[in-house]
Design an enzyme around this catalytic site. Sequence first.
Site, PDB file in Angstrom:
ATOM      1  N   LYS A  54       0.842  -1.204   0.000  1.00 26.72           N
ATOM      2  CA  LYS A  54       0.000   0.000   0.000  1.00 26.72           C
ATOM      3  C   LYS A  54       0.876   1.253   0.000  1.00 26.72           C
ATOM      4  CE  LYS A  54      -3.896  -2.276   2.200  1.00 26.72           C
ATOM      5  NZ  LYS A  54      -4.552  -2.703   3.445  1.00 26.72           N
ATOM      6  N   GLN A  98      -4.670  -1.197   9.602  1.00 28.33           N
ATOM      7  CA  GLN A  98      -4.627  -2.537   9.024  1.00 28.33           C
ATOM      8  C   GLN A  98      -5.292  -3.540   9.973  1.00 28.33           C
ATOM      9  OE1 GLN A  98      -3.354  -3.301   5.868  1.00 28.33           O
ATOM     10  NE2 GLN A  98      -4.224  -5.320   6.264  1.00 28.33           N
ATOM     11  N   ASP A 121     -10.987   3.254   4.155  1.00 27.35           N
ATOM     12  CA  ASP A 121     -11.451   1.869   4.054  1.00 27.35           C
ATOM     13  C   ASP A 121     -12.983   1.816   3.997  1.00 27.35           C
ATOM     14  OD1 ASP A 121      -9.653  -0.195   3.724  1.00 27.35           O
ATOM     15  OD2 ASP A 121      -9.171  -0.385   5.865  1.00 27.35           O
TER      16      ASP A 121
END
Length: 300
Positions: A54, A98, A121
């Site tokens: 990422k 994460q 997200d």
Amino acid sequence: MTAKIIDGKAFAAGVREKVAGHVARLINDHGITPGLAVVLVGEDPASQVYVRSKGKATIETGMKSVEHKLDPETSQADLLALIDDLNNDETIHGILVQLPLPAHLDEDLVINSISPAKDVDGFHISNVGLLGTGQKSMVPCTPLGCLMMLRDHHGSLSGLDAVVIGRSNIVGKPMAQLLLGDSCTVTIAHSRTKDLPEVARRADIVVAAVGRPEMVPGDWIKPGATVIDVGINRVDAPEKGEGKTKLVGDVHFESASAVAGAITPVPGGVGPMTIACLLANTVTACSRANGLDEPEGLTA
Ligand code: NAD
């Protein structure tokens, strides 16, 4: 029939190019560099790989990437304090924690402490509610990527029958909301669904997000339907040599591609779109935060 293969790798490259173009305009015309902060707690090897890719992808588009790697024992208070700092940092437009988090941390509390405008997200409860009510939100990356590929293949999705197999909060449910938003007739199937093969066979669009290797065979697919395979499953591959493994999806590719009109492969289908959509969400968040036009074709 032999299905058209929807090349997620090529599609994702196109999305990244669009993101990079928009980033260049933000920098050159407005002096704003979009910034993405990724927070990793602990040393889970798979999570470390995801975070690294990422960060690399973020930098490749010209954005700023910040990584916070925290000790596995990090307390909830310390993690929330870091998120608070990032929420208040004007150079950071996207924050991603994460998952999964170590067991002593409250995942819902942590996610819901991210500013919804920076929640790239799309997991914050406000974004879930906004998506569910058809309002502007941050959309979870994997379903957003699936939607982009479906729109590209079909043009309009209006009136199509869509069956989403899987009802998770990160894939199945938001996928169903997005398809509903594009006026599909949506069925969400799951582990308790009766006669799943029959349900799937009705669909013009099947999205499989279960996590069971090759569970959807070709005879569950209506001839000509579009099949989006979200599943990523590592299985033994003795044909490649002793101890070797390979990735397969939730769809039995060989039989399904003989019936479907179009299908995403695994690997090289939905997977590459997920990171591309994270980049897209970051540039969208940055544009919104600065009251500027959103990049076209990169949001739901
Ligand atoms: P999950 O385990 O949270 O949810 C799985 C869902 O499948 C559940 O809702 C369950 O009801 C349903 N299910 C389980 N068994 C079933 C059965 N026999 N019949 C019908 N439905 C059944 O999983 P998830 O996080 O949604 O992920 C699903 C798959 O997608 C996994 O393979 C995961 O690795 C993959 N994934 C891929 C990406 C990507 O970037 N391509 C992103 C996220 C998840």
